[in-house]
Design an enzyme around this catalytic site. Structure first.
Site, PDB file in Angstrom:
ATOM      1  CG  HIS A  67      -1.902  -1.131   1.214  1.00  0.00           C
ATOM      2  ND1 HIS A  67      -2.899  -1.257   0.271  1.00  0.00           N
ATOM      3  CD2 HIS A  67      -2.003  -2.217   2.018  1.00  0.00           C
ATOM      4  CE1 HIS A  67      -3.586  -2.354   0.512  1.00  0.00           C
ATOM      5  NE2 HIS A  67      -3.060  -2.967   1.564  1.00  0.00           N
ATOM      6  CB  CYS A  68       3.909   1.976  -1.095  1.00  0.00           C
ATOM      7  SG  CYS A  68       5.244   3.111  -1.494  1.00  0.00           S
ATOM      8  N   GLY A  69       2.595   4.428  -2.721  1.00  0.00           N
ATOM      9  CA  GLY A  69       2.473   5.087  -4.019  1.00  0.00           C
ATOM     10  C   GLY A  69       3.338   4.442  -5.096  1.00  0.00           C
ATOM     11  CE1 TYR A  70       8.176   6.410  -6.156  1.00  0.00           C
ATOM     12  CE2 TYR A  70       7.888   6.415  -3.779  1.00  0.00           C
ATOM     13  CZ  TYR A  70       8.283   7.051  -4.942  1.00  0.00           C
ATOM     14  OH  TYR A  70       8.794   8.323  -4.890  1.00  0.00           O
ATOM     15  CB  THR A  71       2.105  -0.593  -4.658  1.00  0.00           C
ATOM     16  OG1 THR A  71       2.418  -0.363  -3.283  1.00  0.00           O
ATOM     17  CG2 THR A  71       1.651  -2.030  -4.822  1.00  0.00           C
TER      18      THR A  71
END
Length: 186
Positions: A67-71
């Site tokens: 759950h990360c912007g980079y996922t």
């Protein structure tokens, strides 16, 4: 060559010195110590020793989160893997909650990786990648190339394990400095 196969080969050489290294096709590919660690696979009871993946080629190790912007980079990492796996390149994702952005369960993390992004490269169950609790591999990566500053730091490890380059979260997997360095390392 698996750990058991390497041990068997070493025992064979010590018992029967007439067997030469040339008689064993993978003997010249001894696995770097950095990779000689076993980890539980993501959402599985199986373990994986990174030496089992070692092909004598560079390897890319990534700290990941669900759950990360980079996922979204899982898609690019999978594309990179598909593009270079025939040349022996392996990617290994290390799920981690060190930045508090992991899935609530391994099942959810596996679903995000495998179903949402179609990941086929190896994924390791949640482990620490920073600090005193960092796993053995990341302890060495941190010491040699620097700690991950956030999720999706990518570490390109040379074929012999002696050189490590770290690429930050903003480095896209393909069409990037990472891919150029990988091509050069091949």
């Amino acid at each position: 060559m698996t750990r058991l196969q390497r041990l068997f080969f070493a025992l064979t050489l010590s018992i029967a010195p007439s067997v030469s290294a040339a008689d064993a096709p993978q003997a010249e590919q001894s696995c770097p110590a950095l990779f000689d660690h076993a980890f539980k696979k993501l959402h599985s009871n199986d373990t994986l020793n990174l030496c089992d993946l070692y092909t004598g080629k560079p390897m890319i190790l990534i700290n990941t989160a669900s759950h990360c912007g980079y996922t979204r980079q899982f898609k690019g990492l999978e594309a990179l893997y598909q593009k270079y796996k025939k040349e022996g390149v392996e990617l290994v994702g290390f799920a981690s909650d060190d930045f508090k952005q992991a899935a609530k369960s391994e099942m959810e993390a596996a679903s995000i990786c495998y179903k949402n992004y179609g990941v086929t490269f190896s994924m390791i169950a949640p482990t620490h990648v920073r600090g005193d609790d960092a796993n053995e591999v990341f302890t060495r990566l941190n010491r040699q190339a620097g700690k991950p500053s956030w999720n999706f730091n990518k570490y390109l490890v040379s074929a012999d394990g002696s050189q490590i380059q770290r690429f930050g979260s903003n480095t896209e997997p393909t069409d990037s400095a990472l891919e150029k360095a990988l091509i050069k390392a091949l």
